[in-house]
Design a protein around this motif. Sequence first.
Motif, PDB file in Angstrom:
ATOM      1  N   GLY A   1      16.596  -4.091 -10.765  1.00  0.00           N
ATOM      2  CA  GLY A   1      16.014  -5.376 -10.386  1.00  0.00           C
ATOM      3  C   GLY A   1      15.612  -5.487  -8.932  1.00  0.00           C
ATOM      4  N   ASN A   2      15.548  -4.369  -8.225  1.00  0.00           N
ATOM      5  CA  ASN A   2      15.191  -4.381  -6.811  1.00  0.00           C
ATOM      6  C   ASN A   2      14.059  -3.403  -6.516  1.00  0.00           C
ATOM      7  OD1 ASN A   2      17.220  -6.209  -5.671  1.00  0.00           O
ATOM      8  ND2 ASN A   2      18.673  -4.647  -6.305  1.00  0.00           N
ATOM      9  N   LEU A   3      13.231  -3.753  -5.525  1.00  0.00           N
ATOM     10  CA  LEU A   3      12.192  -2.864  -5.014  1.00  0.00           C
ATOM     11  C   LEU A   3      12.749  -2.047  -3.862  1.00  0.00           C
ATOM     12  CD1 LEU A   3       9.201  -5.369  -4.804  1.00  0.00           C
ATOM     13  CD2 LEU A   3       9.326  -3.361  -6.287  1.00  0.00           C
ATOM     14  N   TYR A   4      12.358  -0.784  -3.788  1.00  0.00           N
ATOM     15  CA  TYR A   4      12.797   0.098  -2.715  1.00  0.00           C
ATOM     16  C   TYR A   4      11.611   0.879  -2.162  1.00  0.00           C
ATOM     17  CZ  TYR A   4      17.646  -0.450  -4.293  1.00  0.00           C
ATOM     18  OH  TYR A   4      18.865  -0.953  -4.638  1.00  0.00           O
ATOM     19  N   CYS A   5      11.664   1.164  -0.859  1.00  0.00           N
ATOM     20  CA  CYS A   5      10.758   2.155  -0.285  1.00  0.00           C
ATOM     21  C   CYS A   5      11.317   3.525  -0.683  1.00  0.00           C
ATOM     22  CB  CYS A   5      10.684   2.019   1.241  1.00  0.00           C
ATOM     23  SG  CYS A   5      12.223   2.382   2.127  1.00  0.00           S
ATOM     24  N   GLY A   6      10.552   4.574  -0.464  1.00  0.00           N
ATOM     25  CA  GLY A   6      10.986   5.903  -0.863  1.00  0.00           C
ATOM     26  C   GLY A   6      12.292   6.327  -0.224  1.00  0.00           C
ATOM     27  N   ARG A   7      12.442   6.080   1.071  1.00  0.00           N
ATOM     28  CA  ARG A   7      13.666   6.501   1.766  1.00  0.00           C
ATOM     29  C   ARG A   7      14.904   5.829   1.193  1.00  0.00           C
ATOM     30  NH1 ARG A   7      15.348   8.820   6.625  1.00  0.00           N
ATOM     31  NH2 ARG A   7      17.395   8.116   7.276  1.00  0.00           N
ATOM     32  N   HIS A   8      14.862   4.533   0.997  1.00  0.00           N
ATOM     33  CA  HIS A   8      16.051   3.820   0.551  1.00  0.00           C
ATOM     34  C   HIS A   8      16.338   4.013  -0.930  1.00  0.00           C
ATOM     35  CE1 HIS A   8      15.462   1.829   4.508  1.00  0.00           C
ATOM     36  NE2 HIS A   8      16.704   2.261   4.557  1.00  0.00           N
ATOM     37  N   TYR A   9      15.308   4.271  -1.719  1.00  0.00           N
ATOM     38  CA  TYR A   9      15.566   4.647  -3.112  1.00  0.00           C
ATOM     39  C   TYR A   9      16.327   5.969  -3.153  1.00  0.00           C
ATOM     40  CZ  TYR A   9      15.078   6.350  -7.815  1.00  0.00           C
ATOM     41  OH  TYR A   9      15.360   6.868  -9.052  1.00  0.00           O
TER      42      TYR A   9
ATOM     43  N   ASP B   1       0.816  -1.212   0.000  1.00  0.00           N
ATOM     44  CA  ASP B   1       0.000   0.000   0.000  1.00  0.00           C
ATOM     45  C   ASP B   1       0.851   1.264   0.000  1.00  0.00           C
ATOM     46  OD1 ASP B   1      -2.445  -1.387   0.040  1.00  0.00           O
ATOM     47  OD2 ASP B   1      -2.264  -1.705   2.196  1.00  0.00           O
ATOM     48  N   MET B   2       2.100   1.151  -0.450  1.00  0.00           N
ATOM     49  CA  MET B   2       3.032   2.277  -0.418  1.00  0.00           C
ATOM     50  C   MET B   2       3.481   2.616  -1.844  1.00  0.00           C
ATOM     51  SD  MET B   2       3.590   2.677   2.934  1.00  0.00           S
ATOM     52  CE  MET B   2       5.177   3.380   3.189  1.00  0.00           C
ATOM     53  N   ILE B   3       4.102   3.779  -1.955  1.00  0.00           N
ATOM     54  CA  ILE B   3       4.785   4.102  -3.204  1.00  0.00           C
ATOM     55  C   ILE B   3       6.056   3.268  -3.234  1.00  0.00           C
ATOM     56  CG2 ILE B   3       6.024   5.908  -4.458  1.00  0.00           C
ATOM     57  CD1 ILE B   3       4.054   7.913  -3.240  1.00  0.00           C
ATOM     58  N   TYR B   4       6.319   2.620  -4.339  1.00  0.00           N
ATOM     59  CA  TYR B   4       7.513   1.798  -4.459  1.00  0.00           C
ATOM     60  C   TYR B   4       8.384   2.342  -5.579  1.00  0.00           C
ATOM     61  CZ  TYR B   4       5.750  -0.255  -8.757  1.00  0.00           C
ATOM     62  OH  TYR B   4       5.306  -0.429 -10.044  1.00  0.00           O
TER      63      TYR B   4
END
Length: 125
Positions: free
Chosen positions: A50-58, A42-45
């Motif tokens: 080739g990896n998924l990130y949350c906003g902070r770690h992106y 339910d978040m912006i990804y």
Amino acid sequence: CYHCKLNMKEGDPAVYAERAGYDKLWHPGCFICCTCSELLVDMIYFWKNGNLYCGRHYCDSERPRCAGCDELIFSNEYTLAEGQNWHLKHFCCFDCDCVLAGVTYITVNDKPVCKSCYMKNHAAV
């Protein structure tokens, strides 16, 4: 599932991420940030290499983060000191708060101190 590599069962819910391509699906519990494992259903990804990130770690993968204020550093001028990145104005003397970027300082108990404060407060007389 792109994350756990187990087969998706018919009728089970699946997450599809358009930015990752039409050939990838995840179990809802497997759709997580590759750095912190935060659930992204339910978040912006973000999708990168080739990896998924949350906003902070992106954002952390794109720009350095200041150790003093925990904000991203967008300026081209910043300092790397004590193994961390700092806005120029945030790398300061622990005793008097004068800016230490570009000047000589002494570390006392793992905290940066300007030469003046070191002589006044910490040097053996």
